[in-house]
Scaffold this motif. Structure first.
Motif: not given
Length: 399
Positions: A320-324, A339-341, A360-361, A366-369
């Motif tokens: 949900a948030d890789p910058d956690w 994360c809403i589960g 929610v992310n 699709f982190e490469a694009v």
């Protein structure tokens, strides 16, 4: 915060106590190659501040499953590229080695020879059969292949070998699944014999790598592959004596119900495996980690402060948030996208033969694009309706 403090495990220092536990992502190529999509995903987690990242289900033999594979020297390079990317952001990389119940090369050869009965006899897709049929000499060969996989991981610059204590290893340990009458069945000592043989062999093969063991525990309500709650502290001590540097305590699986180990909203409480983890931690001197609906820094900090764990596994919350971690480090935990589960993108998509995504992310998978950037012109926006989760037909009730 304790969650941000470094920890030394097996002689290696990890920059913080946040680990991304092994998940089946579906990102890898069919042959198991760590491709651009997979590499970009894990690199994004490292960039976001995670201290330890584990690749799930790395197979030491060919299989049909879309998971990472490391059974041939030609595959080392793609793992090396990933290790280099992760290390560039200060994170450690682990590979969770597991052995499937079939070898696709063997099956293809039998199929080509028209030996369909042998194909059907081997392709059970079910550890219930394999665990009780596999011969001792085959178990020895499996250990050799898993150790060879670990050696390739070491050559690729991977830091940790994580032994998947579920799957074949957990099925052998299980008082429910293991009905053998030989030296690998019956008593706890016999049922855990293979696991301890594997740990000792792995320690001898890659003495400079950190050895982690996923310790799955069967609870009264859930799980089949692993040991019982009463057996877990005893087995944990044996694992430490055999050379394991860290334990990851988690809910046992093999039930066919993903909600047992990846529970959606309303199925399990937050931090639902913390007390069992604390029970194991109380009898060993090595670090112990856990996971299971731990979604924000406050929950993580409480587990560490109460001495229930030394590291905390954050799975879906990092999708949900890789910058956690970075947001926590910056004193902005309130900005973390929670994360809403719902399990809509992370579990359902994989079960439907696709790859992990997150409702929610939009970047996830699709982190490469795809790159979320601030708008060039600030605007005030009103969202009318149930939101993206409702639009996708999710039934989690969060709206």
């Amino acid at each position: 915060m304790n969650i941000l403090r470094p920890i030394t495990i097996g002689g290696q220092e990890f920059k913080n106590r946040v680990l991304f536990p092994p998940l089946t992502t579906g990102y890898e190529d069919k042959d198991g190659t760590i491709n651009e999509q997979s590499r970009a995903f894990y690199t994004r987690l490292a960039k976001g501040g995670v201290g330890y990242i584990v690749l799930g289900d790395v197979a030491p033999i060919p299989s049909f499953a879309v998971t990472p594979k490391l059974y041939d020297d030609s595959q080392i390079e793609c793992f090396r590229k990933l290790a280099d990317n992760v290390h560039a952001h200060g994170a450690k990389l682990g590979v969770q080695i597991f052995h499937p119940e079939y070898n696709s090369e063997v099956l293809n050869a039998l199929f080509a020879a028209g030996k369909m009965e042998e194909v059907r006899s081997q392709l059970h897709h079910d550890m219930d059969h394999f665990v009780n049929e596999v011969m001792p000499e085959t178990l020895d060969q499996i250990i050799d292949k898993m150790c060879a996989c670990a050696l390739r991981a070491q050559q690729a610059g991977v830091d940790v070998v994580s032994i998947h204590g579920d799957r074949l290893v957990g099925a052998l340990c299980s008082p429910i699944m293991n009905t053998r009458s030989d030296e690998f069945g019956g008593s706890l000592e016999n049922r855990t014999r293979f696991a301890l043989m594997l740990v000792k062999a792995m320690k001898a093969a890659v003495p400079d790598m950190v050895i982690e063991y996923k310790l799955p525990v069967i609870t009264p309500e859930r799980g089949k592959g692993g040991v019982s709650i009463d057996e877990a502290p005893i087995f944990a001590q044996w694992l430490e004596q055999a050379g394991v540097d860290m334990l990851h305590v988690a809910q046992a699986n093999h039930t066919g119900n993903m909600a047992d180990t990846i529970p959606p909203m309303g199925v399990q409480p937050y931090c639902f495996f913390a007390d069992i983890t604390a029970l194991v931690k109380s009898v060993v001197s090595i670090p112990v980690s856990t996971s299971g609906r731990i979604i924000d820094p406050a929950m993580s900090e409480e587990l560490l402060n109460e001495g229930k764990a030394d590291m905390v596994g954050i799975g879906r919350a990092l999708l949900a948030d890789p910058d956690w971690v970075n947001k926590t480090l910056a004193g902005r935990p309130q900005d973390i996208i929670r994360c809403i589960g719902c399990n809509e993108g992370c579990v359902d998509t994989v079960l439907n033969r696709s790859f992990i995504a997150c409702v929610v992310n939009a970047e996830n998978g699709f982190e490469a694009v795809r790159f979320i950037t601030p708008a060039e012109q600030r605007k005030k926006v009103v969202v009318i309706g149930g939101g993206a989760c409702w639009l996708r037909g999710c039934s989690c009730g969060c709206y």
